[in-house]
Write an enzyme that holds these catalytic residues in place. Structure first.
Site, PDB file in Angstrom:
ATOM      1  CB  SER A 130      -0.960  -0.072   1.209  1.00  0.00           C
ATOM      2  OG  SER A 130      -1.643   1.164   1.384  1.00  0.00           O
TER       3      SER A 130
ATOM      4  CE1 TYR B 138      -3.863  -1.765   5.692  1.00  0.00           C
ATOM      5  CE2 TYR B 138      -3.167   0.254   5.052  1.00  0.00           C
ATOM      6  CZ  TYR B 138      -3.574  -0.859   4.762  1.00  0.00           C
ATOM      7  OH  TYR B 138      -4.086  -1.351   3.368  1.00  0.00           O
TER       8      TYR B 138
ATOM      9  CE  LYS C  89      -1.398  -3.443   3.202  1.00  0.00           C
ATOM     10  NZ  LYS C  89      -1.379  -4.686   2.242  1.00  0.00           N
TER      11      LYS C  89
HETATM   12  N1  LIG Z   1      -8.669  -0.601  -0.758  1.00  0.00           N
HETATM   13  C1  LIG Z   1      -7.849   0.131  -0.795  1.00  0.00           C
HETATM   14  O1  LIG Z   1      -7.960   1.529  -0.907  1.00  0.00           O
HETATM   15  C2  LIG Z   1      -6.287  -0.280  -0.535  1.00  0.00           C
HETATM   16  C3  LIG Z   1      -5.333   0.494  -0.870  1.00  0.00           C
HETATM   17  C4  LIG Z   1      -4.136  -0.001  -0.813  1.00  0.00           C
HETATM   18  C5  LIG Z   1      -3.781  -1.297  -0.366  1.00  0.00           C
HETATM   19  N2  LIG Z   1      -4.901  -2.109  -0.238  1.00  0.00           N
HETATM   20  C6  LIG Z   1      -4.638  -3.496   0.142  1.00  0.00           C
HETATM   21  O2  LIG Z   1      -5.328  -4.128  -0.989  1.00  0.00           O
HETATM   22  C7  LIG Z   1      -5.784  -5.636  -0.241  1.00  0.00           C
HETATM   23  C8  LIG Z   1      -7.126  -5.936  -0.436  1.00  0.00           C
HETATM   24  O3  LIG Z   1      -7.845  -4.796   0.101  1.00  0.00           O
HETATM   25  P1  LIG Z   1      -9.362  -4.739  -0.165  1.00  0.00           P
HETATM   26  O4  LIG Z   1      -9.634  -3.333   0.035  1.00  0.00           O
HETATM   27  O5  LIG Z   1      -9.858  -5.264  -1.514  1.00  0.00           O
HETATM   28  O6  LIG Z   1     -10.110  -5.373   1.109  1.00  0.00           O
HETATM   29  P2  LIG Z   1     -11.600  -5.858   1.182  1.00  0.00           P
HETATM   30  O7  LIG Z   1     -12.457  -5.039   0.224  1.00  0.00           O
HETATM   31  O8  LIG Z   1     -11.899  -5.693   2.501  1.00  0.00           O
HETATM   32  O9  LIG Z   1     -11.696  -7.584   0.686  1.00  0.00           O
HETATM   33  C9  LIG Z   1     -10.599  -8.230   1.474  1.00  0.00           C
HETATM   34  C10 LIG Z   1     -10.629  -9.728   0.902  1.00  0.00           C
HETATM   35  O10 LIG Z   1      -9.838 -10.455   1.742  1.00  0.00           O
HETATM   36  C11 LIG Z   1     -10.656 -11.328   2.581  1.00  0.00           C
HETATM   37  N3  LIG Z   1      -9.617 -11.446   4.035  1.00  0.00           N
HETATM   38  C12 LIG Z   1      -9.873 -10.357   4.751  1.00  0.00           C
HETATM   39  N4  LIG Z   1      -9.105 -10.900   5.965  1.00  0.00           N
HETATM   40  C13 LIG Z   1      -8.870 -12.046   5.575  1.00  0.00           C
HETATM   41  C14 LIG Z   1      -8.318 -13.109   6.644  1.00  0.00           C
HETATM   42  N5  LIG Z   1      -7.676 -12.832   7.737  1.00  0.00           N
HETATM   43  N6  LIG Z   1      -8.256 -14.616   6.154  1.00  0.00           N
HETATM   44  C15 LIG Z   1      -8.653 -14.817   4.811  1.00  0.00           C
HETATM   45  N7  LIG Z   1      -9.329 -13.814   3.847  1.00  0.00           N
HETATM   46  C16 LIG Z   1      -9.417 -12.521   4.457  1.00  0.00           C
HETATM   47  C17 LIG Z   1     -11.830 -10.809   2.410  1.00  0.00           C
HETATM   48  O11 LIG Z   1     -13.193 -11.819   2.863  1.00  0.00           O
HETATM   49  P3  LIG Z   1     -13.392 -12.327   4.044  1.00  0.00           P
HETATM   50  O12 LIG Z   1     -13.912 -11.011   4.858  1.00  0.00           O
HETATM   51  O13 LIG Z   1     -14.815 -13.300   3.963  1.00  0.00           O
HETATM   52  O14 LIG Z   1     -12.531 -12.904   5.011  1.00  0.00           O
HETATM   53  C18 LIG Z   1     -12.167 -10.423   1.216  1.00  0.00           C
HETATM   54  O15 LIG Z   1     -12.306 -11.245   0.332  1.00  0.00           O
HETATM   55  C19 LIG Z   1      -5.245  -5.541   1.241  1.00  0.00           C
HETATM   56  O16 LIG Z   1      -3.754  -6.114   1.329  1.00  0.00           O
HETATM   57  C20 LIG Z   1      -5.111  -3.940   1.620  1.00  0.00           C
HETATM   58  O17 LIG Z   1      -4.375  -3.573   2.683  1.00  0.00           O
HETATM   59  C21 LIG Z   1      -6.316  -1.543  -0.138  1.00  0.00           C
END
Ligand SMILES: NC(=O)c1ccc[n+]([C@@H]2O[C@H](COP(=O)([O-])OP(=O)(O)OC[C@H]3O[C@@H](n4cnc5c(N)ncnc54)[C@H](OP(=O)(O)O)[C@@H]3O)[C@@H](O)[C@H]2O)c1
Length: 266
Positions: A141, A154, A158
């Site tokens: 991130s 967080y 990261k």
């Molecule tokens: N969204 C942003 O703006 C952003 C920006 C920079 C980086 N990121 C990174 O991108 C990645 C994905 O983020 P996202 O925003 O797509 O998240 P999200 O929409 O919350 O989706 C997360 C996914 O991971 C699963 N998950 C979460 N915790 C888990 C665990 N402990 N074990 C197994 N599965 C798990 C969730 O399913 P369940 O809830 O069913 O477990 C879901 O399928 C992360 O690494 C995040 O830090 C996101």
């Protein structure tokens, strides 16, 4: 992209958000994908939707990345369903945003389900296969690069991902490439929750202007950068952190320059 078709991948956290877009993109490229999530119902529904769209090239297993046995369980499952994987995408990560108030449990959760789970998955990937070549992408991130308010947990976790991929890339070279990717603000559930009216229409203009491109990112944009890093088109890229952030990290304290001025000279 070259070198994706017919390959096998494991993606953590593929039922929603960026992980789901990655599963879709890889499936579209002809990769067979095993993905996981904690919520079995949501994962099974995502799988049904994927199968309706792309056929039988994806499988789901309910698993929590914080559990000790999850890495072994995921690799045993992918071998059973498709065979030895070629790719690993570490995507699931806790969004624990705590500062001075972070408890011992917050730190353990953030690191064990975050960078330690990424590391354990990389290790399991490297030792559980007889295939030589492979590629790994870890979703990091912009938060791993900068200070943000009340986000010790967080951002520290990261930041750890960046160092992890460098060390793993060194130890696993030349056969396995290990990279990470740093998105900006992406349109997923976590960001939606933070909008004033829980709708994309209510996205504050200021959030868009954190990015040179002046908009939030789509999960599919992160998925294409991930597919590139896994593909043979990225054959010379390892130990690298790809800023797929619409210019967030290129921005300086002057922002878009609305209040900045510079006299200049010849
Ligand atoms: N969204 C942003 O703006 C952003 C920006 C920079 C980086 N990121 C990174 O991108 C990645 C994905 O983020 P996202 O925003 O797509 O998240 P999200 O929409 O919350 O989706 C997360 C996914 O991971 C699963 N998950 C979460 N915790 C888990 C665990 N402990 N074990 C197994 N599965 C798990 C969730 O399913 P369940 O809830 O069913 O477990 C879901 O399928 C992360 O690494 C995040 O830090 C996101």
């Amino acid at each position: 992209m070259r070198g994706l078709k017919g390959k096998i991948a494991v993606v953590t956290g593929g039922s929603r958000g960026i992980g789901r877009a990655i599963v879709e993109r890889l499936t579209e490229e002809g990769v067979s994908v095993l993905f996981c999530g904690r919520n079995g119902k949501a994962g099974s529904q995502a799988l049904e939707e994927l199968k309706a769209k792309y056929g039988g090239q994806a499988a789901f297993i309910a698993a929590d990345m914080e559990d000790k046995d999850t890495p072994a369980k995921l690799f045993a499952k992918v071998k059973e369903v498709y065979g030895e994987p070629d790719f690993l995408v570490n995507n699931a990560f806790p969004f624990t945003a705590k500062g001075i108030d972070a408890t011992y449990e917050d730190w353990v959760h953030t690191f064990m389900a975050g960078p330690a789970a990424y590391a354990r998955m990389i290790a399991e990937f490297a030792v559980s296969r007889t295939k030589k070549e492979g590629a790994i992408v870890c979703v990091s991130s912009i938060s791993g690069h900068i200070a943000q308010p009340r986000r010790w947990t967080y951002n520290a976790a990261k930041g750890a991902v960046k160092q992890l991929i460098r060390c793993a890339a060194l130890d696993l070279a030349p056969a396995i490439r290990v990279n990470c990717i740093s998105p900006g603000w992406v349109k997923t559930d976590e960001v939606l929750k933070a909008t004033p009216k829980k709708s994309w229409e209510s996205t504050p203009q200021a959030w868009k202007e954190y990015h040179l491109m002046q908009r939030l990112q789509e999960p599919e944009e992160i998925a294409s950068a991930t597919a590139f890093l896994l593909s043979d088109d990225a054959c010379a890229v390892t130990g690298h952190d790809l800023f797929a952030d619409s210019g967030y990290l290129a921005m300086g304290p002057e922002g878009l320059g609305k209040t900045a001025s510079f006299a200049g000279s010849e």
